[in-house]
Scaffold this motif. Structure first.
Motif, short mmCIF file in Angstrom:
data_model
loop_
_atom_site.label_atom_id
_atom_site.label_comp_id
_atom_site.label_asym_id
_atom_site.label_seq_id
_atom_site.Cartn_x
_atom_site.Cartn_y
_atom_site.Cartn_z
N GLN A 40 0.81 -1.22 0.00
CA GLN A 40 0.00 0.00 0.00
C GLN A 40 0.84 1.27 0.00
O GLN A 40 0.35 2.34 -0.33
CB GLN A 40 -0.95 0.01 1.19
CG GLN A 40 -0.29 0.17 2.55
CD GLN A 40 -1.28 0.32 3.66
OE1 GLN A 40 -2.29 1.01 3.52
NE2 GLN A 40 -1.03 -0.35 4.80
N TYR A 41 2.12 1.15 0.35
CA TYR A 41 3.00 2.33 0.38
C TYR A 41 3.89 2.44 -0.85
O TYR A 41 4.65 3.40 -0.98
CB TYR A 41 3.85 2.31 1.65
CG TYR A 41 3.04 2.42 2.91
CD1 TYR A 41 2.27 3.55 3.17
CD2 TYR A 41 3.02 1.38 3.83
CE1 TYR A 41 1.51 3.65 4.33
CE2 TYR A 41 2.26 1.46 4.99
CZ TYR A 41 1.51 2.61 5.23
OH TYR A 41 0.74 2.70 6.37
N VAL A 42 3.84 1.45 -1.74
CA VAL A 42 4.69 1.47 -2.92
C VAL A 42 4.22 2.57 -3.88
O VAL A 42 3.05 2.63 -4.25
CB VAL A 42 4.67 0.11 -3.63
CG1 VAL A 42 5.41 0.18 -4.97
CG2 VAL A 42 5.28 -0.97 -2.74
N THR A 43 5.16 3.43 -4.29
CA THR A 43 4.82 4.52 -5.20
C THR A 43 5.36 4.30 -6.61
O THR A 43 4.80 4.82 -7.57
CB THR A 43 5.37 5.86 -4.67
OG1 THR A 43 6.80 5.77 -4.51
CG2 THR A 43 4.73 6.23 -3.33
N HIS A 44 6.43 3.53 -6.75
CA HIS A 44 7.05 3.34 -8.06
C HIS A 44 7.53 1.90 -8.20
O HIS A 44 8.10 1.33 -7.25
CB HIS A 44 8.24 4.28 -8.27
CG HIS A 44 7.87 5.73 -8.26
ND1 HIS A 44 7.65 6.44 -7.10
CD2 HIS A 44 7.69 6.61 -9.28
CE1 HIS A 44 7.34 7.69 -7.40
NE2 HIS A 44 7.36 7.81 -8.71
N MET A 45 7.32 1.34 -9.38
CA MET A 45 7.82 0.00 -9.69
C MET A 45 8.67 0.08 -10.95
O MET A 45 8.27 0.69 -11.94
CB MET A 45 6.65 -0.98 -9.87
CG MET A 45 5.82 -1.16 -8.61
SD MET A 45 4.26 -2.08 -8.90
CE MET A 45 4.91 -3.73 -9.20
N PHE A 46 9.83 -0.56 -10.89
CA PHE A 46 10.76 -0.57 -12.02
C PHE A 46 11.03 -2.02 -12.41
O PHE A 46 11.53 -2.80 -11.59
CB PHE A 46 12.07 0.13 -11.66
CG PHE A 46 11.92 1.58 -11.29
CD1 PHE A 46 12.01 2.57 -12.27
CD2 PHE A 46 11.67 1.97 -9.97
CE1 PHE A 46 11.88 3.90 -11.94
CE2 PHE A 46 11.53 3.30 -9.64
CZ PHE A 46 11.63 4.28 -10.62
N TRP A 47 10.72 -2.38 -13.65
CA TRP A 47 10.90 -3.74 -14.13
C TRP A 47 12.10 -3.77 -15.08
O TRP A 47 12.01 -3.35 -16.23
CB TRP A 47 9.64 -4.23 -14.85
CG TRP A 47 9.65 -5.69 -15.16
CD1 TRP A 47 10.09 -6.29 -16.31
CD2 TRP A 47 9.22 -6.76 -14.30
NE1 TRP A 47 9.94 -7.67 -16.22
CE2 TRP A 47 9.41 -7.98 -14.99
CE3 TRP A 47 8.67 -6.79 -13.01
CZ2 TRP A 47 9.09 -9.21 -14.44
CZ3 TRP A 47 8.36 -8.03 -12.46
CH2 TRP A 47 8.56 -9.21 -13.17
N VAL A 48 13.24 -4.25 -14.57
CA VAL A 48 14.47 -4.28 -15.36
C VAL A 48 15.05 -5.70 -15.33
O VAL A 48 16.26 -5.89 -15.23
CB VAL A 48 15.50 -3.25 -14.85
CG1 VAL A 48 15.03 -1.84 -15.16
CG2 VAL A 48 15.75 -3.40 -13.35
N THR A 49 14.16 -6.68 -15.44
CA THR A 49 14.57 -8.07 -15.39
C THR A 49 13.89 -8.85 -16.49
O THR A 49 12.94 -8.38 -17.12
CB THR A 49 14.24 -8.68 -14.02
OG1 THR A 49 14.80 -9.99 -13.93
CG2 THR A 49 12.72 -8.78 -13.80
N TRP A 50 14.38 -10.07 -16.72
CA TRP A 50 13.73 -10.98 -17.66
C TRP A 50 14.24 -12.39 -17.40
O TRP A 50 15.29 -12.59 -16.77
CB TRP A 50 13.99 -10.58 -19.11
CG TRP A 50 15.40 -10.76 -19.60
CD1 TRP A 50 16.51 -10.05 -19.21
CD2 TRP A 50 15.86 -11.72 -20.55
NE1 TRP A 50 17.62 -10.50 -19.87
CE2 TRP A 50 17.26 -11.53 -20.70
CE3 TRP A 50 15.24 -12.71 -21.30
CZ2 TRP A 50 18.03 -12.29 -21.55
CZ3 TRP A 50 16.01 -13.48 -22.16
CH2 TRP A 50 17.39 -13.27 -22.29
#
Length: 388
Positions: free
Chosen positions: A89-99
């Motif tokens: 609920q506190y997460v503001t940003h998500m960065f997806w740099v995986t595969w």
């Protein structure tokens, strides 16, 4: 940074508290993204990967950074760990740099596996992510081309972000990830797509690691007094086939898109994340050789017959000797070097070159010289005791 390889300004991050999750924090860009966010005030960062890799001393306050070891391909483990080690609920940003790279590119298995991995993460976070502002997805300039024959010789010289998806590719997993975000975020959260070319950075957790491969190769050439050859096609030697993308530049672009207010901050806007300078291996090779201390006596250190996979096939023992003699961080040769990748890279059948026009116009003007990028990351890998 000891070498001024990049120039440009990044707008200051807001002073409010932001909570970021970096999926793939141990990769080339993930490490730089963590360092960038943690150097700014008001950020707390959760780094996600299967195995840890140390984040350098840029982390002044350990309370700002937490690493979570998690197999994102396991939906049960993903849900349990992401909900017990952080509060969505506190997460503001998500960065997806995986595969996930267990299967060959453009296969149904690779497509489905990467789609499932992101779906597991989104399903674990989104139901409670009431504070989420932005999701930043990293793919690549392979978005624009098919590496399956027959090759399209009439494709654009430089690809802009609005080019239609490549055909006849059916299972490019980049498309699956974009479509999944469009479905899951459903217009409620802004998101961006970042498309780097050949990424220069330092990591022991990256499959397609050009700097690790170059550095192991150059080190072995020096150790055994071998010629420092470029093995590939003459076109790839003399011309630019893939844009260079410095890992720090790509990380800066992620943060810029995630925290800036501009007309492209809406749903699924894409940006080529590339250095933007002309480059050829033929011009750069002597400087690279000098950096490793190997003799490059002429510009034509080039061979169409030479392959890295064949020449380096039995060098694991030699690498162990070098690591022991030089007191390096303990690594196996395969932790850093991918010879098959280098052979494919230097024989690439189609150009994957993007334009920077959109990013420049919107205010992201950081640029790098690719040769300087390569030399910089060689020095960083030395400082990290990965090479002598």
């Amino acid at each position: 940074m000891t070498i001024d390889k990049c120039n440009g300004l990044l707008g200051s991050v807001q002073l409010m508290e932001n909570v970021a999750i970096i999926f793939g924090v141990t990769g080339l860009v993930g490490k730089e993204l963590a360092k960038k966010l943690l150097s700014e005030p008001g950020w707390k960062v959760y780094g996600i990967a299967r195995r840890p890799e140390a984040i350098p001393a840029a982390v002044q306050n350990p309370k700002k950074y937490n690493f979570i070891s998690c197999d994102l391909l396991n939906p049960t483990e993903t849900h349990q760990k992401l909900n017990s080690h952080l509060d969505p609920q506190y997460v503001t940003h998500m960065f997806w740099v995986t595969w996930a790279g267990q299967h060959p590119l453009d296969t149904k298995e690779c497509y489905e596996q990467n789609k499932a991995m992101m779906a597991n993460a989104l399903n674990a976070i989104l139901p409670r992510a009431k504070s989420l502002k932005h999701f930043s997805l990293q793919t690549g300039t392979k978005h624009y081309v098919s590496l399956q024959a027959p090759f399209n010789s009439k494709s654009p010289r430089f690809f802009s972000e609005d080019i239609h998806r490549a055909r006849p590719v059916q299972y490019n997993f980049y498309y699956a990830l974009e479509d999944l975000l469009r479905e899951k975020l459903a217009g409620k959260v802004s998101w961006s797509v970042h498309r780097p070319g050949l990424i220069m950075g330092s990591s022991r957790r990256t499959l397609f690691n050009v700097m690790g491969t170059l550095c192991v190769y150059g080190t072995i050439c020096k150790y055994l007094n071998m010629p420092f050859l470029f093995g590939g096609t003459r076109d790839c030697w003399e011309e630019m086939f893939i844009d260079g993308s410095d890992a720090q530049l790509v990380a800066k672009q992620h943060v810029w898109a995630a925290t800036s207010d501009h007309e492209y901050s809406g749903q699924g806007q894409a940006f080529n994340a590339i250095n933007g300078e002309s480059f050829s291996w033929k011009k750069a090779w002597p400087s690279i050789g000098m950096k490793f201390g190997v003799e490059v006596t002429r510009m034509e250190n080039f061979s169409e017959e030479f392959t890295f996979a064949a020449a380096m096939a039995d060098m694991g023992r030699v690498w162990k000797e070098i690591v022991k003699r030089e007191g390096l961080v303990e690594t196996e040769i395969g932790d850093l070097a991918n010879w098959e990748f280098m052979d494919c890279l230097f024989r690439c059948p189609v150009k994957m070159l993007g334009t920077r026009e959109k990013a420049d116009r919107m205010g992201f003007r950081t640029r790098c010289d690719t040769t300087e990028s390569i030399l910089y990351w060689i020095e960083i890998m030395r400082k990290e005791k990965l090479i002598p």
